[in-house]
Motif scaffolding. Structure first.
Motif, short mmCIF file in Angstrom:
data_model
loop_
_atom_site.label_atom_id
_atom_site.label_comp_id
_atom_site.label_asym_id
_atom_site.label_seq_id
_atom_site.Cartn_x
_atom_site.Cartn_y
_atom_site.Cartn_z
N ARG A 162 0.83 -1.22 0.00
CA ARG A 162 0.00 0.00 0.00
C ARG A 162 0.86 1.26 0.00
O ARG A 162 0.58 2.22 -0.71
CB ARG A 162 -0.95 -0.02 1.21
N THR A 163 1.91 1.25 0.82
CA THR A 163 2.79 2.42 0.86
C THR A 163 3.51 2.61 -0.47
O THR A 163 3.65 3.73 -0.97
CB THR A 163 3.82 2.28 1.99
N ALA A 164 3.95 1.51 -1.06
CA ALA A 164 4.64 1.58 -2.35
C ALA A 164 3.72 2.14 -3.42
O ALA A 164 4.14 2.94 -4.26
CB ALA A 164 5.15 0.20 -2.74
N VAL A 165 2.46 1.72 -3.42
CA VAL A 165 1.50 2.24 -4.39
C VAL A 165 1.31 3.74 -4.23
O VAL A 165 1.30 4.49 -5.21
CB VAL A 165 0.14 1.50 -4.26
N ALA A 166 1.19 4.20 -2.98
CA ALA A 166 1.00 5.63 -2.74
C ALA A 166 2.22 6.42 -3.20
O ALA A 166 2.09 7.49 -3.83
CB ALA A 166 0.74 5.88 -1.26
N GLU A 167 3.42 5.93 -2.88
CA GLU A 167 4.64 6.63 -3.29
C GLU A 167 4.76 6.64 -4.82
O GLU A 167 5.15 7.64 -5.43
CB GLU A 167 5.87 5.95 -2.68
N ALA A 168 4.42 5.51 -5.44
CA ALA A 168 4.53 5.43 -6.89
C ALA A 168 3.56 6.37 -7.58
O ALA A 168 3.90 7.00 -8.59
CB ALA A 168 4.28 3.99 -7.34
N ARG A 169 2.35 6.48 -7.07
CA ARG A 169 1.38 7.39 -7.69
C ARG A 169 1.85 8.84 -7.61
O ARG A 169 1.65 9.62 -8.55
CB ARG A 169 0.01 7.24 -7.03
#
Length: 379
Positions: A162-169
């Motif tokens: 979830r954190t990786a998705v937020a950072e990637a977006r």
């Protein structure tokens, strides 16, 4: 890695096994930026580059080793007196390289194939890989799309996903590639994990206003720099495909009206450059009044010093503030002594690159400035 997506997409379709070496981080005068990649297949064919030649041989060997043992590895290459011309970077920089095998059994293959396809099709997606962290996570990947949906993951670590998705977006919105450090549990504390986020976004836009001979040369320069180039002019006799065969679009419309419509359609972003070559007040003033209030990367306008002063006064008279005027690059371009359309296009392109990368525009010879600037955005 997405810089060689077309070749890797072809390899993937052909069922080839290969290893990819990707620049994760750089320091000093390193020749390539994070995301640059070299890939080697099981037959020994290589595509791409991670260093412009300095350490290609050593990285090639690492790819061969990764294909043999199936293990991801991170290796650092840097300058030293002893190995400057062996496997070190003789340019004086330091690069960290992540090497990942992609064989037929690899769980990464499906994620990587989707990332290659997105890059080749010009879609918006970000490939996220663990570049440093616990051994079990190294090299793992997920693909994040612009709407937040994702494929792959980090193996039973939902908070990290979830954190990786937020950072990637966030990186994807800015069209940036680079490293992000978080905790292995997805928080900002705990054992650190470094993620390499590679953004694949449509090319940045260059809009050239004014269908003049200088515009034709600037179109070619813009395409060379990787921009999607539009020429816009209200005069149909000049704004023709025959005059600008290299442009992606040729639009007949009043410049300010076209720019307003483009903004409303969401086709402008923080990478967009606007080049106003009309030097005609009836076109320039309404156009620049709008342009200088948009969150774009660059606004430049052609004209003599006298035209520049007159244009500034006209802009002030319609309510453009001094802060907004300070964003205007006018007269457009760097001082190269340019005379011809082609030389002028080089001058404008050089200023755009300097603005994008934080350059000074001064000659490197004898100047005490870095050749490569850390932290400059990658698009």
């Amino acid at each position: 890695m997405l810089d060689i997506a077309e070749e890797l997409e072809r390899w993937s379709r052909q069922g080839r096994e290969f290893a990819v070496a990707t620049v994760v981080a750089t320091n000093g005068s390193s020749p390539r930026e994070p995301g640059a990649a070299l890939a080697v297949d099981s037959e020994g064919e290589a595509v791409g580059s991670v260093s412009g030649g300095c350490v290609e041989g050593a990285v090639y060997a690492l790819c061969e080793q990764a294909l043999a043992d199936g293990e991801s590895v991170v290796e650092r290459f840097g300058y030293s007196d002893e190995d400057a011309f062996a496997v070190g970077l003789s340019c004086g920089g330091v690069i960290d390289i992540l090497v990942t095998p992609v064989d037929a059994r690899s769980p990464l293959r499906e994620v990587f194939s989707a990332a290659y396809a997105a890059a080749v099709e010009g879609g918006s997606a970000a490939l996220v890989r663990v570049a440093r962290g616990p051994a079990g996570l190294l090299g793992r990947a997920l693909l994040v799309r612009a709407d937040g949906t994702h494929e792959g993951g980090f193996g039973g670590a939902p908070e990290l996903d979830r954190t990786a998705v937020a950072e990637a977006r966030a990186m994807l919105d800015a069209g940036r590639t680079g490293a992000v450090e978080i905790g292995a549990d997805g928080s900002r504390c705990g054992e650190p994990v470094t993620l390499l986020v590679e953004s694949s976004v449509p090319p940045p836009r260059m809009i050239v206003f004014g269908a003049i001979d200088f515009a034709s040369a600037l179109v070619r320069a813009g395409k060379f720099l990787g921009y999607h180039v539009t020429v816009c002019d209200a005069r149909p006799v000049f704004a023709t495909r025959a005059r600008f065969p290299g442009a992606d679009e040729v639009v007949v419309d009043w410049p300010h009206r076209y720019l307003s419509a483009t903004r409303d359609e969401g086709r402008l972003d923080g990478r967009t450059v606007l080049c106003v070559l009309t030097h005609d007040a009836k076109f320039d003033i309404p156009l620049l009044e709008l342009a200088l209030r948009l969150p774009v990367a660059y606004v430049g306008a052609m004209g003599s010093r006298r035209t520049h002063l007159d244009r500034n006064e006209r802009l002030r008279s319609v309510g453009v503030t001094e802060g907004e005027l300070a964003r205007l690059r006018s007269p457009i371009g760097l001082d190269l002594g340019a005379r011809t359309p082609e030389e002028t296009a080089v001058s404008i392109a050089a200023e755009i690159v300097a603005a994008r990368r934080g350059g000074t525009g001064v000659p490197l010879a004898g100047a005490h400035v870095p050749i490569h600037r850390e932290g400059a955005g990658v698009a």
